[in-house]
Design a protein around this motif. Structure first.
Motif, mmCIF file in Angstrom:
data_model
loop_
_atom_site.group_PDB
_atom_site.id
_atom_site.type_symbol
_atom_site.label_atom_id
_atom_site.label_comp_id
_atom_site.label_asym_id
_atom_site.label_seq_id
_atom_site.Cartn_x
_atom_site.Cartn_y
_atom_site.Cartn_z
ATOM 1 N N PHE A 80 24.467 31.609 26.792
ATOM 2 C CA PHE A 80 23.697 31.314 25.583
ATOM 3 C C PHE A 80 24.613 31.061 24.391
ATOM 4 O O PHE A 80 24.154 30.823 23.283
ATOM 5 C CB PHE A 80 22.754 32.476 25.251
ATOM 6 N N GLY A 81 25.924 31.156 24.583
ATOM 7 C CA GLY A 81 26.855 30.943 23.496
ATOM 8 C C GLY A 81 27.157 32.185 22.676
ATOM 9 O O GLY A 81 27.899 32.118 21.698
ATOM 10 N N LYS A 82 26.617 33.328 23.091
ATOM 11 C CA LYS A 82 26.817 34.572 22.358
ATOM 12 C C LYS A 82 28.092 35.254 22.819
ATOM 13 O O LYS A 82 28.400 35.288 23.997
ATOM 14 C CB LYS A 82 25.619 35.501 22.592
ATOM 15 N N LEU A 83 28.839 35.798 21.870
ATOM 16 C CA LEU A 83 30.018 36.577 22.215
ATOM 17 C C LEU A 83 29.565 37.910 22.799
ATOM 18 O O LEU A 83 28.777 38.634 22.190
ATOM 19 C CB LEU A 83 30.874 36.804 20.969
ATOM 20 N N VAL A 84 30.047 38.241 23.997
ATOM 21 C CA VAL A 84 29.595 39.441 24.692
ATOM 22 C C VAL A 84 30.792 40.161 25.316
ATOM 23 O O VAL A 84 31.853 39.577 25.522
ATOM 24 C CB VAL A 84 28.569 39.115 25.811
ATOM 25 N N GLN B 198 21.880 32.934 36.113
ATOM 26 C CA GLN B 198 20.507 32.897 36.602
ATOM 27 C C GLN B 198 19.514 33.051 35.451
ATOM 28 O O GLN B 198 18.479 32.403 35.433
ATOM 29 C CB GLN B 198 20.312 34.008 37.620
ATOM 30 N N ILE B 199 19.862 33.900 34.479
ATOM 31 C CA ILE B 199 18.978 34.074 33.327
ATOM 32 C C ILE B 199 18.842 32.779 32.565
ATOM 33 O O ILE B 199 17.754 32.354 32.196
ATOM 34 C CB ILE B 199 19.513 35.194 32.407
ATOM 35 N N GLU B 200 19.974 32.088 32.323
ATOM 36 C CA GLU B 200 19.916 30.843 31.566
ATOM 37 C C GLU B 200 19.095 29.798 32.323
ATOM 38 O O GLU B 200 18.287 29.087 31.732
ATOM 39 C CB GLU B 200 21.319 30.311 31.302
ATOM 40 N N MET B 201 19.258 29.721 33.633
ATOM 41 C CA MET B 201 18.508 28.755 34.416
ATOM 42 C C MET B 201 17.009 29.018 34.283
ATOM 43 O O MET B 201 16.205 28.101 34.117
ATOM 44 C CB MET B 201 18.931 28.833 35.881
ATOM 45 N N HIS B 202 16.628 30.285 34.300
ATOM 46 C CA HIS B 202 15.214 30.622 34.192
ATOM 47 C C HIS B 202 14.658 30.235 32.833
ATOM 48 O O HIS B 202 13.593 29.639 32.731
ATOM 49 C CB HIS B 202 15.014 32.116 34.402
ATOM 50 N N THR B 203 15.377 30.531 31.768
ATOM 51 C CA THR B 203 14.838 30.290 30.439
ATOM 52 C C THR B 203 14.771 28.802 30.119
ATOM 53 O O THR B 203 13.976 28.380 29.295
ATOM 54 C CB THR B 203 15.691 30.993 29.374
ATOM 55 N N GLU B 204 15.589 27.979 30.795
ATOM 56 C CA GLU B 204 15.526 26.557 30.536
ATOM 57 C C GLU B 204 14.284 25.920 31.151
ATOM 58 O O GLU B 204 13.884 24.839 30.756
ATOM 59 C CB GLU B 204 16.775 25.873 31.111
ATOM 60 N N THR B 205 13.666 26.574 32.119
ATOM 61 C CA THR B 205 12.533 25.968 32.804
ATOM 62 C C THR B 205 11.202 26.627 32.445
ATOM 63 O O THR B 205 10.167 26.210 32.930
ATOM 64 C CB THR B 205 12.720 26.067 34.326
ATOM 65 N N THR B 206 11.224 27.638 31.602
ATOM 66 C CA THR B 206 9.982 28.313 31.278
ATOM 67 C C THR B 206 9.081 27.427 30.425
ATOM 68 O O THR B 206 9.556 26.684 29.571
ATOM 69 C CB THR B 206 10.250 29.649 30.558
ATOM 70 N N GLU B 207 7.774 27.495 30.636
ATOM 71 C CA GLU B 207 6.843 26.689 29.867
ATOM 72 C C GLU B 207 6.745 27.169 28.430
ATOM 73 O O GLU B 207 6.687 26.380 27.491
ATOM 74 C CB GLU B 207 5.449 26.730 30.516
ATOM 75 N N ASP B 208 6.693 28.459 28.243
ATOM 76 C CA ASP B 208 6.561 29.015 26.906
ATOM 77 C C ASP B 208 7.954 29.157 26.317
ATOM 78 O O ASP B 208 8.656 30.112 26.573
ATOM 79 C CB ASP B 208 5.872 30.383 26.974
ATOM 80 N N PHE B 209 8.368 28.173 25.524
ATOM 81 C CA PHE B 209 9.746 28.117 25.066
ATOM 82 C C PHE B 209 9.959 29.053 23.882
ATOM 83 O O PHE B 209 10.145 28.643 22.750
ATOM 84 C CB PHE B 209 10.110 26.680 24.691
ATOM 85 N N LEU B 210 9.888 30.355 24.151
ATOM 86 C CA LEU B 210 10.221 31.374 23.169
ATOM 87 C C LEU B 210 11.660 31.800 23.392
ATOM 88 O O LEU B 210 12.254 31.526 24.432
ATOM 89 C CB LEU B 210 9.301 32.590 23.325
ATOM 90 N N PHE B 211 12.222 32.475 22.399
ATOM 91 C CA PHE B 211 13.547 33.044 22.612
ATOM 92 C C PHE B 211 13.460 34.031 23.773
ATOM 93 O O PHE B 211 12.624 34.926 23.768
ATOM 94 C CB PHE B 211 14.020 33.764 21.353
ATOM 95 N N PRO B 212 14.319 33.886 24.798
ATOM 96 C CA PRO B 212 14.214 34.736 25.982
ATOM 97 C C PRO B 212 14.517 36.190 25.679
ATOM 98 O O PRO B 212 14.004 37.073 26.330
ATOM 99 C CB PRO B 212 15.252 34.143 26.941
ATOM 100 N N ASP C 38 20.800 36.031 16.909
ATOM 101 C CA ASP C 38 22.000 35.219 16.759
ATOM 102 C C ASP C 38 21.692 33.888 16.088
ATOM 103 O O ASP C 38 22.510 33.364 15.323
ATOM 104 C CB ASP C 38 22.645 34.982 18.125
ATOM 105 N N PHE C 39 20.529 33.323 16.369
ATOM 106 C CA PHE C 39 20.141 32.074 15.727
ATOM 107 C C PHE C 39 20.032 32.262 14.216
ATOM 108 O O PHE C 39 20.513 31.431 13.436
ATOM 109 C CB PHE C 39 18.801 31.579 16.291
ATOM 110 N N ILE C 40 19.408 33.360 13.793
ATOM 111 C CA ILE C 40 19.273 33.621 12.363
ATOM 112 C C ILE C 40 20.637 33.841 11.723
ATOM 113 O O ILE C 40 20.935 33.300 10.649
ATOM 114 C CB ILE C 40 18.354 34.834 12.125
ATOM 115 N N VAL C 41 21.499 34.608 12.392
ATOM 116 C CA VAL C 41 22.838 34.881 11.848
ATOM 117 C C VAL C 41 23.616 33.582 11.679
ATOM 118 O O VAL C 41 24.263 33.359 10.647
ATOM 119 C CB VAL C 41 23.600 35.857 12.764
ATOM 120 N N GLN C 42 23.551 32.702 12.674
ATOM 121 C CA GLN C 42 24.301 31.457 12.621
ATOM 122 C C GLN C 42 23.761 30.498 11.572
ATOM 123 O O GLN C 42 24.466 29.568 11.145
ATOM 124 C CB GLN C 42 24.294 30.789 13.990
ATOM 125 N N ASN C 43 22.530 30.718 11.128
ATOM 126 C CA ASN C 43 21.919 29.806 10.157
ATOM 127 C C ASN C 43 21.603 30.487 8.823
ATOM 128 O O ASN C 43 20.773 29.995 8.064
ATOM 129 C CB ASN C 43 20.637 29.206 10.752
#
Length: 255
Positions: free
Chosen positions: A94-98, A111-125, A132-137
């Motif tokens: 996801f681009g997060k430092l971990v 596997q987590i990233e693959m799942h979230t890319e195909t989910t119908e409900d495109f919410l933050f997983p 992180d999105f808020i921090v970066q913006n």
């Protein structure tokens, strides 16, 4: 000092308090918060270490800041890669430092990233992705016409998952006036009990670090219902925000 304290302990497992006691006896009055921060900085499997400047870039854990390994709540040992595995600071899919033990391809992270890319409900997983999105913006987010920046304390610890006695604050910021902004993030519908949670964080900030500055709270949720609106309307300094995600797929003309 910290490595010396652990190596000179009669115990294999050494508590934070034992480290501090050794340093106080040997070196005198050293700031306790600074010692706590440096223990976190130097512990290879401590997730919060990425919030300090020494650990802001990816690396394999083999530098002078990589000599402790946590074995339980408030207990550490000297890090041994052969026993504890090779740990690293790296970017997730996801681009997060971990912080994580070195993983092979096809790991659960992928596997987590693959799942979230195909989910119908495109919410933050995960709430972490919203955070992180808020921090970066932050530079593009205005609160009461004020620009925000991450809070950084005297130990250079930033305001992401900022630790307090009443739990970690999702994001702690300051505005142009130096007033504090506490973010509480909810992935779905914001429950009205979030008011009590953010009020605790605001109270801690006011008592411990805000001095004469104001403390304000922001709850960010996918949906804000009437219960949360009513609760927030009688608590000074708390604002409500909803986030939206737009996901667009466009056909590309091959000609």
């Amino acid at each position: 000092m910290i490595k010396e304290a652990v190596e000179n302990s009669p115990n294999v497992k050494v508590s934070y308090q034992e480290i501090k006691d050794y340093i106080f006896r040997t070196y005198g009055d050293i700031n306790e918060g600074t010692i706590n921060a440096q223990i976190i900085v130097c512990t290879v499997n401590q997730p919060s270490r990425i919030h300090y400047p020494e650990n802001k870039k990816p690396r394999i854990s083999k530098t002078k800041y990589d000599f402790l390994y946590t074995v339980g709540r408030g207990q550490v040992v000297i890090y041994n890669p052969e026993e504890h595995g090779v740990w690293e600071i790296t970017h997730s899919n996801f681009g997060k430092l971990v912080v994580r033990q070195q993983l092979d391809e096809g790991s659960i992270d992928s596997q987590i990233e693959m799942h979230t890319e195909t989910t119908e409900d495109f919410l933050f997983p995960f709430e972490a992705q919203l955070r992180d999105f808020i921090v970066q913006n932050l530079s593009s987010i205005n609160i009461n016409c004020m620009m925000l920046k991450l809070f950084v304390d005297e130990n250079l610890r930033d305001g992401v998952e900022y630790p307090t006695e009443v739990g970690p604050i999702d994001i702690l910021c300051v505005d142009q006036n130096g007033d504090f902004i506490v973010f509480e993030l909810k992935l779905g519908k914001g429950p009205d009990r979030a008011i009590g949670q953010i009020a605790r964080y605001m109270g801690w900030v006011k008592k411990n670090i805000a001095a004469d500055k104001e403390v304000k709270g922001i709850i960010v949720a996918k949906e804000v219902d009437n219960k949360l609106k009513y609760a927030a309307s009688v608590v000074p300094g708390i604002s409500l925000y909803e986030y939206q995600i737009k996901f667009l797929i466009q056909h590309i003309d091959l000609e």
